[in-house]
Write a protein that holds these residues in place. Structure first.
Motif, PDB file in Angstrom:
ATOM      1  N   ARG A 158       0.740  -1.428  -0.038  1.00 14.91           N
ATOM      2  CA  ARG A 158      -0.100  -0.455   0.049  1.00 14.91           C
ATOM      3  C   ARG A 158       0.814   1.024   0.299  1.00 14.91           C
ATOM      4  O   ARG A 158       1.398   1.640   0.476  1.00 14.91           O
ATOM      5  CB  ARG A 158      -0.406   0.108   1.688  1.00 14.91           C
ATOM      6  N   ARG A 159       0.513   1.895  -1.127  1.00 16.47           N
ATOM      7  CA  ARG A 159       1.473   3.196  -0.712  1.00 16.47           C
ATOM      8  C   ARG A 159       0.865   3.814   0.635  1.00 16.47           C
ATOM      9  O   ARG A 159      -0.402   4.357   0.472  1.00 16.47           O
ATOM     10  CB  ARG A 159       0.697   4.139  -2.489  1.00 16.47           C
ATOM     11  N   ALA A 160       2.041   4.666   0.980  1.00 18.49           N
ATOM     12  CA  ALA A 160       1.905   5.569   2.204  1.00 18.49           C
ATOM     13  C   ALA A 160       2.397   7.111   2.438  1.00 18.49           C
ATOM     14  O   ALA A 160       3.679   7.433   0.921  1.00 18.49           O
ATOM     15  CB  ALA A 160       2.173   5.339   3.372  1.00 18.49           C
ATOM     16  N   LEU A 161       2.657   8.133   2.815  1.00 21.76           N
ATOM     17  CA  LEU A 161       3.472   9.116   3.477  1.00 21.76           C
ATOM     18  C   LEU A 161       4.957   8.815   2.898  1.00 21.76           C
ATOM     19  O   LEU A 161       5.081   7.357   3.989  1.00 21.76           O
ATOM     20  CB  LEU A 161       3.203   9.806   3.656  1.00 21.76           C
ATOM     21  N   ALA A 162       5.628   8.681   2.670  1.00 24.07           N
ATOM     22  CA  ALA A 162       7.463   8.740   2.495  1.00 24.07           C
ATOM     23  C   ALA A 162       7.560   8.431   4.010  1.00 24.07           C
ATOM     24  O   ALA A 162       8.220   7.498   4.225  1.00 24.07           O
ATOM     25  CB  ALA A 162       8.256   9.703   1.913  1.00 24.07           C
ATOM     26  N   ARG A 163       7.246   9.916   4.821  1.00 23.55           N
ATOM     27  CA  ARG A 163       7.415   9.766   6.565  1.00 23.55           C
ATOM     28  C   ARG A 163       7.216   7.910   6.826  1.00 23.55           C
ATOM     29  O   ARG A 163       8.001   7.943   8.259  1.00 23.55           O
ATOM     30  CB  ARG A 163       7.742  11.142   6.879  1.00 23.55           C
ATOM     31  N   GLU A 164       6.443   7.776   5.899  1.00 22.31           N
ATOM     32  CA  GLU A 164       5.513   6.158   7.045  1.00 22.31           C
ATOM     33  C   GLU A 164       5.603   5.239   6.626  1.00 22.31           C
ATOM     34  O   GLU A 164       5.494   4.038   7.306  1.00 22.31           O
ATOM     35  CB  GLU A 164       3.994   7.032   7.185  1.00 22.31           C
ATOM     36  N   ALA A 165       5.571   5.379   5.744  1.00 22.22           N
ATOM     37  CA  ALA A 165       6.461   4.247   4.619  1.00 22.22           C
ATOM     38  C   ALA A 165       7.226   3.197   4.900  1.00 22.22           C
ATOM     39  O   ALA A 165       8.674   3.682   5.321  1.00 22.22           O
ATOM     40  CB  ALA A 165       6.901   4.433   3.027  1.00 22.22           C
ATOM     41  N   ASP A 166       7.356   1.572   4.841  1.00 24.88           N
ATOM     42  CA  ASP A 166       9.369   0.424   5.097  1.00 24.88           C
ATOM     43  C   ASP A 166       9.954   1.038   4.091  1.00 24.88           C
ATOM     44  O   ASP A 166      10.581   1.268   4.975  1.00 24.88           O
ATOM     45  CB  ASP A 166       7.785  -0.669   5.373  1.00 24.88           C
ATOM     46  N   PHE A 167       9.285   1.015   2.949  1.00 24.04           N
ATOM     47  CA  PHE A 167      10.301   1.481   1.777  1.00 24.04           C
ATOM     48  C   PHE A 167      10.386   2.044   1.131  1.00 24.04           C
ATOM     49  O   PHE A 167       8.902   2.758   0.666  1.00 24.04           O
ATOM     50  CB  PHE A 167      10.469  -0.119   1.539  1.00 24.04           C
ATOM     51  N   LEU A 168      11.507   2.940   0.296  1.00 23.81           N
ATOM     52  CA  LEU A 168      11.125   3.980  -0.627  1.00 23.81           C
ATOM     53  C   LEU A 168      11.493   3.343  -1.847  1.00 23.81           C
ATOM     54  O   LEU A 168      12.266   1.792  -2.337  1.00 23.81           O
ATOM     55  CB  LEU A 168      11.770   4.813  -0.755  1.00 23.81           C
ATOM     56  N   VAL A 169      11.154   3.613  -2.585  1.00 24.81           N
ATOM     57  CA  VAL A 169      11.262   2.729  -4.083  1.00 24.81           C
ATOM     58  C   VAL A 169      12.060   4.311  -5.320  1.00 24.81           C
ATOM     59  O   VAL A 169      11.594   5.358  -5.309  1.00 24.81           O
ATOM     60  CB  VAL A 169       9.989   2.490  -5.205  1.00 24.81           C
ATOM     61  N   ALA A 170      12.702   3.773  -6.016  1.00 25.48           N
ATOM     62  CA  ALA A 170      13.770   4.992  -6.738  1.00 25.48           C
ATOM     63  C   ALA A 170      14.473   4.561  -8.103  1.00 25.48           C
ATOM     64  O   ALA A 170      14.224   3.031  -8.186  1.00 25.48           O
ATOM     65  CB  ALA A 170      14.898   5.619  -6.349  1.00 25.48           C
ATOM     66  N   TRP A 171      14.353   5.281  -8.649  1.00 29.54           N
ATOM     67  CA  TRP A 171      13.988   3.995 -10.589  1.00 29.54           C
ATOM     68  C   TRP A 171      15.486   5.157 -11.466  1.00 29.54           C
ATOM     69  O   TRP A 171      15.572   6.216 -10.773  1.00 29.54           O
ATOM     70  CB  TRP A 171      12.996   4.221 -11.322  1.00 29.54           C
ATOM     71  N   GLN A 172      16.230   4.842 -12.166  1.00 28.84           N
ATOM     72  CA  GLN A 172      17.106   5.398 -13.422  1.00 28.84           C
ATOM     73  C   GLN A 172      17.153   5.182 -14.183  1.00 28.84           C
ATOM     74  O   GLN A 172      17.266   3.370 -14.898  1.00 28.84           O
ATOM     75  CB  GLN A 172      18.777   5.284 -12.326  1.00 28.84           C
ATOM     76  N   ALA A 173      17.200   5.332 -15.488  1.00 32.54           N
ATOM     77  CA  ALA A 173      16.913   4.881 -16.717  1.00 32.54           C
ATOM     78  C   ALA A 173      18.716   5.697 -17.861  1.00 32.54           C
ATOM     79  O   ALA A 173      18.668   6.710 -17.286  1.00 32.54           O
ATOM     80  CB  ALA A 173      15.576   5.779 -17.256  1.00 32.54           C
ATOM     81  N   GLY A 174      18.805   4.844 -18.594  1.00 29.63           N
ATOM     82  CA  GLY A 174      19.988   5.469 -19.039  1.00 29.63           C
ATOM     83  C   GLY A 174      20.152   4.271 -20.275  1.00 29.63           C
ATOM     84  O   GLY A 174      19.606   3.761 -20.849  1.00 29.63           O
ATOM     85  N   VAL A 175      21.137   5.045 -21.256  1.00 28.17           N
ATOM     86  CA  VAL A 175      20.807   4.631 -22.698  1.00 28.17           C
ATOM     87  C   VAL A 175      23.007   4.571 -22.783  1.00 28.17           C
ATOM     88  O   VAL A 175      23.504   5.964 -22.809  1.00 28.17           O
ATOM     89  CB  VAL A 175      20.937   5.824 -23.436  1.00 28.17           C
ATOM     90  N   GLN A 176      22.875   3.109 -23.520  1.00 26.38           N
ATOM     91  CA  GLN A 176      24.121   3.097 -23.993  1.00 26.38           C
ATOM     92  C   GLN A 176      24.615   2.985 -25.424  1.00 26.38           C
ATOM     93  O   GLN A 176      23.914   2.218 -25.619  1.00 26.38           O
ATOM     94  CB  GLN A 176      25.218   2.391 -23.191  1.00 26.38           C
TER      95      GLN A 176
END
Length: 178
Positions: free
Chosen positions: A73-91
């Motif tokens: 379940r999505r929650a406020l960042a300060r209450e969440a168990d985990f955070l998801v981050a992403w990166q994208a790139g081209v080579q």
């Protein structure tokens, strides 16, 4: 002619809809108790150069769908168990293709047959999703998906391929063994 960085967002978005599948790999902290996770939010990130807002929107929407389908379940960042981050790139990579024919052996001091080598340049797009334990601020899971980007395709094809990449990457998230 567009530069690679200008095309980067579109190319990364594609992870393209061509005939080959998306390659994925994951890694995680094998000592972490993933059963304690119930809520998440997206990490605050600076905009990535060359990546447009549509790509970010699609990544988040698709990952939200996958995480929700797994019971998170999505929650406020300060209450969440985990955070998801992403990166994208081209080579940009090179592939060498040698072809020709030959009858073997030598003829008047020269090898028989004719051979030719061609250098082909291609783009490979990569998407990385990181899962960070919010309380400890430590990376606990990382998934990566990559695909050769030969043609851009339509927006619908790009979304289908991006969806395939994220679902395939997260199929076994959270890991079941510790």
């Amino acid at each position: 002619m567009k530069s690679i960085s200008a095309v980067g967002a579109t190319v990364a978005l594609t992870l393209v809809a061509a005939c080959s599948s998306v390659d994925t790999e994951v890694d995680w902290d094998s000592g972490y108790d993933f059963t304690s996770l119930a809520t998440y939010d997206w990490a605050r990130q600076a905009p990535q150069p060359g990546v447009d807002a549509l790509f970010e929107q699609r990544v988040r929407e698709i990952a939200d769908e996958v995480l929700t389908s797994k019971g998170f379940r999505r929650a406020l960042a300060r209450e969440a168990d985990f955070l998801v981050a992403w990166q994208a790139g081209v080579q940009t990579n090179q592939r060498y293709e040698t072809y020709g024919y030959g009858i073997g052996g030598w003829y008047r001091g020269y090898p028989g047959g004719a051979w030719s080598t061609t250098v082909r340049h291609y783009h490979e797009g990569t998407l990385i999703l990181d899962v960070v334990d919010r309380a400890r601020n430590e990376l606990i899971w990382r998934g990566a998906a990559s695909k050769t980007l030969d043609e851009l395709g339509s927006p619908d094809e790009r979304e289908v391929t991006l969806r395939e990449a994220i679902k395939k990457m997260m199929v076994d998230f959270p890991p079941q063994w510790n």
